[in-house]
Design a protein around this motif. Structure first.
Motif, PDB file in Angstrom:
ATOM      1  N   THR A  57       5.830   9.856  -2.893  1.00  0.00           N
ATOM      2  CA  THR A  57       6.117   8.596  -2.216  1.00  0.00           C
ATOM      3  C   THR A  57       4.875   7.724  -2.198  1.00  0.00           C
ATOM      4  OG1 THR A  57       7.640   9.783  -0.719  1.00  0.00           O
ATOM      5  CG2 THR A  57       7.002   7.552  -0.080  1.00  0.00           C
ATOM      6  N   ASP A  58       5.021   6.483  -2.635  1.00  0.00           N
ATOM      7  CA  ASP A  58       3.946   5.496  -2.535  1.00  0.00           C
ATOM      8  C   ASP A  58       2.629   6.010  -3.106  1.00  0.00           C
ATOM      9  OD1 ASP A  58       2.767   3.100  -1.953  1.00  0.00           O
ATOM     10  OD2 ASP A  58       2.551   3.459   0.188  1.00  0.00           O
ATOM     11  N   THR A 133      -1.965   6.581   4.392  1.00  0.00           N
ATOM     12  CA  THR A 133      -0.588   6.541   3.895  1.00  0.00           C
ATOM     13  C   THR A 133       0.038   7.925   3.904  1.00  0.00           C
ATOM     14  OG1 THR A 133      -1.024   4.615   2.490  1.00  0.00           O
ATOM     15  CG2 THR A 133       0.882   5.962   1.915  1.00  0.00           C
ATOM     16  N   ILE A 137       3.284   9.334   6.079  1.00  0.00           N
ATOM     17  CA  ILE A 137       4.430   9.970   5.416  1.00  0.00           C
ATOM     18  C   ILE A 137       4.696  11.348   6.021  1.00  0.00           C
ATOM     19  CG2 ILE A 137       5.176  10.997   3.230  1.00  0.00           C
ATOM     20  CD1 ILE A 137       3.713   8.640   1.830  1.00  0.00           C
ATOM     21  N   GLU A 235      -8.397   2.502   2.351  1.00  0.00           N
ATOM     22  CA  GLU A 235      -7.475   2.240   3.448  1.00  0.00           C
ATOM     23  C   GLU A 235      -8.202   2.132   4.786  1.00  0.00           C
ATOM     24  OE1 GLU A 235      -4.223   5.010   3.287  1.00  0.00           O
ATOM     25  OE2 GLU A 235      -3.373   4.043   1.506  1.00  0.00           O
TER      26      GLU A 235
END
Length: 357
Positions: A57-58, A133, A137, A235
């Motif tokens: 994911t991502d 991130t 998740i 990030e």
């Protein structure tokens, strides 16, 4: 073994090895009755080790989350908390802090899931893939797992985290407002670009090394080094944690120790100010680990109070009331001594002089 179970269930005093307290009043006949009926007793809680599969994911690779789920005993559905650990730690947390918290919460009717982030504990993923991130998740995946359990009320989920786990808890609550209805931070960090994480290097120097080599080697004096990926640095640099915290409508409780020199208590004060519905609770005399490494012989009073404050906060926030307690004594002045610790009332937001119904 049966006697140890009776101890865990609160049916007798003593220790977990089955040694009776010399001051105990249970007779042999009473103890024999307990043991004969052991199979009919409801355990205070159950624990299960689970594995949660997370698809790619991502940009975060597919991976497996190792986790421990703790469910209160008895009938009905329970609120639940997703517990996020800090930098370089694991699902048990410093000194087994989360292993202390989960059973205590279960005793108050709160289910929990504690798990290993990518590259930590029993996770077989690469730590270089861990970042804000991936943490979001994984927090959501753990919440969805709990919500799908018959014993859990999926509409009453909270997230809590310790140190960087507290940072992640705030970001997860901001990202998934429909999922997380309450937030607790234990020494939650509002910034992760301080020099304490990078030895003799600045954040920018460590970031440059990660850009050049693909990862930066973060050293510890209590565990093996970690390879911190470039995306983590990017990030952290691009994320304003307090700005994200301001998006959270759910109640937020920021707990901190006043002797914490890793994440000072001004972080908790900043979280309170940024959150729409935030408040703080300061543990007097507590370091970053809430004295868990120095108070074993005295029964962990500091981290015990921190846990109880969280329980009171969660009960009041998610259930609208504290769990029932019993009055042990009432003085001629009307002062009541109960089975409920004062710190639980603190967590629920009650103050001295409040009249409870």
């Amino acid at each position: 073994e049966d006697m140890a179970v009776c101890y865990e269930l609160g049916l007798m005093t003593g220790d977990q090895n089955g040694n009776l307290n010399p001051a105990a009043t249970a007779s042999r006949a009473e103890l024999a009755t307990l043991l004969m009926k052991l199979d009919t007793l409801v355990p205070a809680y159950t624990e299960e080790t689970v594995a949660i599969e997370v698809p790619e994911t991502d940009g975060i690779p597919a991976h497996t989350i190792p986790a421990i789920v703790t469910i209160p005993g008895g009938e009905g559905t329970f609120p639940a908390v997703v517990m996020l650990h800090g930098t370089g730690s694991d699902k048990h947390e410093a000194g087994g802090g989360y292993d202390l918290a989960a059973p205590a919460m279960a005793a108050s009717g709160i289910a929990t899931i504690r798990f290993d982030f990518m590259g930590n504990g029993e996770s077989e993923a690469d730590y270089s893939d861990y970042n804000y991130t991936s943490a979001n998740i994984d927090a959501k995946a753990a919440a969805d797992y709990m919500a799908a359990l018959d014993a859990v009320d999926g509409g009453k989920l909270a997230v809590m985290g310790w140190s960087q786990g507290g940072t992640n808890a705030l970001l997860a609550a901001a990202a998934y407002p429909e999922t997380f209805k309450a937030v607790i931070t234990w020494s939650g960090a509002t910034k992760l670009d301080g020099v304490s994480l990078f030895g003799d290097k600045t954040f920018d120097q460590a970031y440059a090394a990660a850009k050049k080599d693909g990862a930066y080697t973060m050293e510890f004096d209590w565990r093996e080094p970690l390879q911190v990926g470039e995306r983590w640095f990017r990030e952290v640099k691009e994320t304003d944690v307090l700005k994200e915290t301001a998006k959270i409508a759910a109640p937020v409780l920021a707990i901190n120790g006043d002797k914490d020199d890793v994440v000072p208590m001004d972080n908790a004060e900043a979280i309170q100010k940024a959150a729409q519905n935030g408040r703080t609770w300061i543990a007097e005399g507590a370091d970053h680990t809430y004295n868990v490494f120095t108070e074993a012989e005295s029964g962990y009073p500091t981290i015990g109070s921190v846990i109880n404050v969280g329980i009171g906060f969660l009960e009041e926030t998610l259930n609208g009331a504290l769990e029932p307690a019993y009055a042990l004594s009432v003085s001629k002045y009307g002062n009541v001594t109960t089975t409920m610790p004062v710190s639980v009332f603190d967590g629920a937001g009650y103050c001295t002089g409040d009249i409870l119904k």
